[in-house]
Scaffold this motif. Structure first.
Motif: not given
Length: 427
Positions: A242-245, A267-271, A289-297
């Motif tokens: 659900t998380v895009t660039d 790997q469902q990760c980003a740089f 420890n505070k990043l929540i985007i589209n309901g995902r921590r």
């Protein structure tokens, strides 16, 4: 009472008369229809020793009666509750709050200096709108991540419970269930939390509750920047589908210029690479420890340089994330490489000595342990020579017809030919 109610009104001009106390939600209780008693100039403030209006109430069923302990001026100077003396915004002790905000508000403790300081603070409180704290606390603009993690989000009504019945501890309480005090075992007297002082709580020194919270904060995970100043890349894990660039860019652009955003879907990760190191440090500090985007921590970590990544790839026992793995006991080591096969050499499937005669076969097994071997001449021979009745020996590999024969059991001559069986039955 420090000052009498005489005809001299000069000493009474600073006495406090209030219509409602300054309380936190925990001390006020969960009952919306609470009833309070008000006693004008009922007690001295335990900090400034000036008479003030005392309020007394019961916060709920099976709770103890509570009352205000300090005046409203002392409460406003520290932005604390008049009863529990905890911060009204975070619900934490003053020592923890001042440590998180890096505030050093040293209130004088002598009588003369304390009176002068209190008069100045009253003047500042009168000139303010009442929405912000006064003194050094009002000048602290930024909030602390440590305070946000330690702060209470819901009231803690357990703090309003009655005290322990001393008669029950001695085994002399005869009230039973009608006793308004708790029938529980008291805490250990050597426990630091059993010795709390209201003045130490207000001045922010030697507070055992604050020491406990600060130790908890020191053990919380944190993200330290790497020593290599050339690293400006952050690793963002746990993206999902659900998380895009665009979502990442809309969140991280506020910290500085972004050079590239690379998403690894497998790997469902980003740089995320920033243009400057300062922007990357700010993004890591504000998002860890505070990043929540589209309901995902999401997980935030520092990236690694190419040189360090190459060195770590060569080392054994290091995971992909850079953490060292402990060896698992009981696992076998690495297998040796297979020997080089020579196409011209004959296949030796049973690892027999090449110098051994092919006529010596059918080696008998030794007897099991605990059984004496038979005497010579009475037992089966250890070596059986290949007689005329034995099945014919298979030809060597060089003389066999071409075919896909990989194992000896695939050779029909070794398994027994019909001609051999026929000759055997004929005899």
């Amino acid at each position: 009472m420090a000052t009498s109610l005489g005809s001299n009104t000069y000493n009474r001009q600073n006495w406090e008369d209030a219509d409602f106390p300054i309380l936190c939600q925990t001390c006020l209780g969960e009952n919306p229809y609470i009833r309070m008693t008000k006693e004008k100039y009922g007690k001295e403030c335990k900090i400034c020793a000036r008479p003030f209006t005392v309020f007394r109430w019961c916060p709920g069923t099976r709770m103890r009666f509570k009352k205000t302990e300090v005046c409203q001026t002392c409460s406003k100077m520290k932005n604390v509750c008049q009863t529990c003396l905890l911060d009204l915004e975070y619900g934490l002790p003053i020592q923890v709050r001042d440590t998180g905000l890096s505030v050093k508000d040293e209130v004088p403790k002598s009588d003369v200096n304390k009176e002068y300081y209190t008069q100045n603070m009253e003047r500042e409180i009168a000139n303010s709108d009442g929405t912000r704290a006064v003194g050094q606390l009002g000048k602290a603009t930024s909030s602390s991540d440590m305070l946000l993690k330690l702060a209470r989000t819901t009231p803690y009504y357990k703090r309003n419970r009655p005290h322990i019945c001393s008669f029950w501890v001695k085994g002399e309480c005869k009230r039973g269930e009608e006793c308004p005090y708790r029938h529980e075992k008291p805490t250990d007297p050597d426990d630091p939390l059993a010795d709390q002082n209201i003045k130490d709580r207000y001045y922010g020194i030697n507070d055992p509750v604050a020491d406990k919270l600060l130790k908890r904060a020191s053990t919380m995970p944190r993200l330290d920047p790497p020593e290599d100043k050339s690293i400006t890349t952050l690793y963002i894990g746990g993206l999902g589908d659900t998380v895009t660039d665009g979502d990442l860019k809309s969140h991280f652009y506020q910290f500085g210029e972004i050079r590239t955003i690379t998403i690894v879907q497998r790997q469902q990760c980003a740089f995320i690479q920033f243009a400057t190191r300062q922007s990357a440090e700010m993004a890591a500090e504000k998002s860890f420890n505070k990043l929540i985007i589209n309901g995902r921590r999401l997980t935030v970590k520092w990236g690694r340089s190419q040189a360090a990544r190459g060195k770590e790839g060569i080392k054994d026992g290091v995971s992909e994330m850079g953490t060292r793995l402990d060896p698992v006991p009981g696992l076998p080591g690495a297998l040796p490489p297979p020997p080089a096969l020579d196409e011209e050499a004959p296949a030796n499937y049973f690892n027999l000595d090449p110098s051994t005669s092919p006529a010596v076969m059918n080696i008998a097994l030794p007897p099991p342990p605990g059984i004496n071997p038979p005497p010579p001449g009475f037992g089966p021979p250890m070596f059986h020579p290949m007689g005329p009745m034995a099945p014919p020996m298979p030809p060597p590999m060089s003389m066999r017809p071409p075919g896909q024969i990989h194992y000896p059991s695939q050779d029909p001559q070794r398994m027994g030919a019909h001609a051999a069986h026929g000759s055997r039955h004929g005899d």
